[in-house]
Write a protein that holds these residues in place. Structure first.
Motif, PDB file in Angstrom:
ATOM      1  N   ALA A   1       0.831  -1.201   0.000  1.00  0.00           N
ATOM      2  CA  ALA A   1       0.000   0.000   0.000  1.00  0.00           C
ATOM      3  C   ALA A   1       0.869   1.255   0.000  1.00  0.00           C
ATOM      4  CB  ALA A   1      -0.930  -0.001   1.209  1.00  0.00           C
ATOM      5  N   GLN A   2       1.960   1.219   0.748  1.00  0.00           N
ATOM      6  CA  GLN A   2       2.880   2.354   0.785  1.00  0.00           C
ATOM      7  C   GLN A   2       3.517   2.581  -0.581  1.00  0.00           C
ATOM      8  OE1 GLN A   2       6.512   2.028   3.262  1.00  0.00           O
ATOM      9  NE2 GLN A   2       5.741   3.818   4.365  1.00  0.00           N
TER      10      GLN A   2
ATOM     11  N   SER B   1      -8.795  -0.498  -4.122  1.00  0.00           N
ATOM     12  CA  SER B   1      -9.052  -1.930  -4.019  1.00  0.00           C
ATOM     13  C   SER B   1      -8.079  -2.598  -3.066  1.00  0.00           C
ATOM     14  CB  SER B   1      -8.967  -2.582  -5.401  1.00  0.00           C
ATOM     15  OG  SER B   1      -7.667  -2.450  -5.939  1.00  0.00           O
ATOM     16  N   GLU B   2      -6.861  -2.081  -2.984  1.00  0.00           N
ATOM     17  CA  GLU B   2      -5.854  -2.645  -2.096  1.00  0.00           C
ATOM     18  C   GLU B   2      -6.260  -2.491  -0.639  1.00  0.00           C
ATOM     19  OE1 GLU B   2      -1.821  -0.991  -2.364  1.00  0.00           O
ATOM     20  OE2 GLU B   2      -1.268  -2.940  -3.194  1.00  0.00           O
TER      21      GLU B   2
ATOM     22  N   TYR C   1      -4.557   1.838   5.437  1.00  0.00           N
ATOM     23  CA  TYR C   1      -4.777   3.275   5.288  1.00  0.00           C
ATOM     24  C   TYR C   1      -5.406   3.905   6.536  1.00  0.00           C
ATOM     25  CZ  TYR C   1      -3.648   2.645   0.376  1.00  0.00           C
ATOM     26  OH  TYR C   1      -2.994   2.361  -0.795  1.00  0.00           O
ATOM     27  N   TYR C   2      -5.501   3.156   7.631  1.00  0.00           N
ATOM     28  CA  TYR C   2      -6.063   3.683   8.872  1.00  0.00           C
ATOM     29  C   TYR C   2      -5.184   3.243  10.035  1.00  0.00           C
ATOM     30  CZ  TYR C   2     -10.309   4.320   6.070  1.00  0.00           C
ATOM     31  OH  TYR C   2     -11.208   4.688   5.104  1.00  0.00           O
ATOM     32  N   GLY C   3      -5.304   3.952  11.156  1.00  0.00           N
ATOM     33  CA  GLY C   3      -4.654   3.515  12.385  1.00  0.00           C
ATOM     34  C   GLY C   3      -3.223   4.002  12.521  1.00  0.00           C
ATOM     35  N   ALA C   4      -2.533   3.426  13.519  1.00  0.00           N
ATOM     36  CA  ALA C   4      -1.183   3.868  13.861  1.00  0.00           C
ATOM     37  C   ALA C   4      -0.174   3.549  12.766  1.00  0.00           C
ATOM     38  CB  ALA C   4      -0.752   3.212  15.174  1.00  0.00           C
ATOM     39  N   PHE C   5      -0.406   2.493  11.987  1.00  0.00           N
ATOM     40  CA  PHE C   5       0.535   2.087  10.947  1.00  0.00           C
ATOM     41  C   PHE C   5       0.048   2.492   9.557  1.00  0.00           C
ATOM     42  CE2 PHE C   5       0.994  -0.849  14.491  1.00  0.00           C
ATOM     43  CZ  PHE C   5       2.361  -0.834  14.702  1.00  0.00           C
ATOM     44  N   SER C   6      -0.796   3.520   9.495  1.00  0.00           N
ATOM     45  CA  SER C   6      -1.452   3.847   8.237  1.00  0.00           C
ATOM     46  C   SER C   6      -0.495   4.512   7.252  1.00  0.00           C
ATOM     47  CB  SER C   6      -2.639   4.773   8.494  1.00  0.00           C
ATOM     48  OG  SER C   6      -2.194   5.992   9.051  1.00  0.00           O
TER      49      SER C   6
ATOM     50  N   ALA D   1       0.931   4.114  -2.933  1.00  0.00           N
ATOM     51  CA  ALA D   1       0.735   5.539  -2.677  1.00  0.00           C
ATOM     52  C   ALA D   1       1.891   6.361  -3.243  1.00  0.00           C
ATOM     53  CB  ALA D   1       0.588   5.782  -1.177  1.00  0.00           C
ATOM     54  N   ARG D   2       3.105   5.874  -3.084  1.00  0.00           N
ATOM     55  CA  ARG D   2       4.265   6.606  -3.620  1.00  0.00           C
ATOM     56  C   ARG D   2       4.222   6.665  -5.141  1.00  0.00           C
ATOM     57  NH1 ARG D   2       8.793   3.705   0.269  1.00  0.00           N
ATOM     58  NH2 ARG D   2       8.446   4.996   2.134  1.00  0.00           N
ATOM     59  N   GLU D   3       3.877   5.538  -5.766  1.00  0.00           N
ATOM     60  CA  GLU D   3       3.802   5.522  -7.228  1.00  0.00           C
ATOM     61  C   GLU D   3       2.706   6.452  -7.724  1.00  0.00           C
ATOM     62  OE1 GLU D   3       3.452   1.569  -8.701  1.00  0.00           O
ATOM     63  OE2 GLU D   3       5.174   0.823  -7.570  1.00  0.00           O
TER      64      GLU D   3
END
Length: 259
Positions: free
Chosen positions: A78-79, A178-179, A240-245, A82-84
């Motif tokens: 997911a990271q 979707s991810e 995409y949510y929470g402390a590790f989002s 988002a960067r791409e």
């Protein structure tokens, strides 16, 4: 229910409830067990109990290890997505130089506005519903590029590549949405994790130790480790949510670089 827990409850509070609550429940169960089963009776079966606890412990370690590794890989994916997505449109800025400085400034401004609207509307950006501001920005950028009148081969190639790049940016956005759903743990995995957790916690108090303080200290430490694993699974289940989002850092970097 779990999304609400990750999205709306502070991560530190979830950690405190799990890491303090689970050992408390384990100690309560230990008190109930040893009220009816004396230590001397349990102590005679420590060898058999130890084998069973070790077997269940290995199974628990495998299940929770697979979950944590899978969720961590989902977070990294997911990271990366988002960067791409954040840098997907940036090649248009240097490429638009073939049309002159004015066109380049105009395209740069459109991309900055697009990235800025993603940042300001990030909560809506995560939902499965359409995000009209982002779509409008992308449509406006497409209109700006489509209105260009290429006179050279370099300009024609830029327009073709730019429209393809815009389509790729939209594909990245849909992939990110979707991810967010695909990377969550399935109900079957949750059943396995919770069943293994309950089994290992229920077996630990069946050891017979004459020293109550030592027994309870070991129970607290074991249940705290298990609670920490559960905390990681809960917090990493939604990338995409929470402390590790995954946040908007990549988009902010692009805005800062282009501005």
């Amino acid at each position: 229910m779990e999304l609400w827990l990750v999205r709306d409850v502070p991560a530190w509070l979830v950690g405190v409830l799990l890491i303090a609550g689970l050992p408390g429940l384990t100690l309560g169960f230990d008190t109930a067990v040893h009220r009816h089963l004396p230590h001397r009776r349990l102590k005679r079966h420590n060898e058999v109990t130890g084998v069973i606890v070790a077997t269940v412990g290995v199974a628990y370690a495998i299940v929770i290890g697979l979950c944590v590794v899978s969720l961590w890989e989902g977070y990294k994916d997911a990271q990366d997505t988002a960067r791409e997505e954040a840098v997907a449109l940036t090649p248009l800025v240097p490429g638009s130089a073939v049309f002159g400085a004015d066109v380049q400034r105009s395209i740069r401004a459109e991309i900055v506005r697009y990235e800025g609207d993603i940042i300001t509307g990030w909560p809506a950006h995560l939902n499965a519903d359409p995000d009209p501001r982002r779509i409008a920005d992308l449509d406006h950028l497409t209109g700006v590029i489509a209105a260009l009148q290429p006179a050279t081969e370099a300009q024609k190639a830029f327009v073709t590549d730019a429209l393809r790049t815009i389509g790729h940016a939209e594909a990245m956005r849909q992939a990110a949405k979707s991810e967010a759903d695909d990377r969550q743990m399935s109900p079957v995995m949750w059943i396995g994790v919770l069943t293994a957790t309950l089994a290992i916690l229920a077996l630990c108090p069946l050891f017979g130790l004459d020293d109550t303080a030592v027994r309870r200290t070991l129970l607290v430490l074991a249940s705290a480790v298990i609670a920490t694993n559960l905390y990681l699974v809960v917090e990493m289940n939604f990338p995409y949510y929470g402390a590790f989002s995954v946040g908007t850092d990549a988009y902010r970097d692009v805005v800062a670089a282009l501005s």
